[in-house]
Enzyme design. Structure first.
Site: not given
Length: 154
Positions: A18, A42, A91, A129
């Site tokens: 990040h 979440k 990614r 993460s």
């Protein structure tokens, strides 16, 4: 007109990947706003306030970077901030498929916003993460993946 980009995410935690996207984004934009989104669906592993503090400390010497937290649609927040760009890192192709749909919805909500994708630097591509949370949960050292030390602050 100032070129402002919003870099949205849950950042649970904010990784070196990040950080790399933000630093590279500064080459394209006058200001990068890191937006930590709240997601009611979440449960955060690392506290939002702690993460905001750590990200602010990481970029304290970069006046063109600021950090906000929000509980709204990303496109609405971008509009409120005057951000005409959403900055996202990719990614792999799985990230692209996911991000492409989100970018289309954001454009539907805020027609003046453009999503800018930066390909993750190769040495940072394996970092996510969720993997970092799993390593931390099982007491493995995560220092190499973060631009700050979190263990003493969790």
């Amino acid at each position: 007109m100032k070129r402002i980009a919003l870099f949205p995410g849950s950042f649970d935690p904010f990784t070196k990947g990040h950080e790399d996207i933000v630093l590279r984004g500064l080459n394209l934009f006058d200001e990068v706003v890191i937006g930590i989104g709240r997601n009611a669906n979440k449960q955060r592993y690392f506290g939002l306030e702690l993460m905001q503090q750590l990200i602010e400390e990481t970029f304290r010497e970069y006046p063109a970077v600021r950090v906000v937290s929000y509980d709204d649609l990303t496109a609405n927040v971008a509009r409120e901030l005057g951000a005409r760009f959403l900055l996202r890192g990719l990614r792999n192709t799985t990230d692209f498929e996911y991000e492409n749909g989100i970018s289309q919805v954001n454009r539907y909500i805020y027609e003046d916003v453009e999503t800018v994708f930066l390909i993750t630097s190769p040495h940072l591509a394996p970092i996510s993460s969720s993997i970092i949370r799993d390593l931390h949960r099982y007491h493995k050292n995560i220092d190499n993946f973060l631009p700050y030390n979190i263990d003493q602050k969790k």
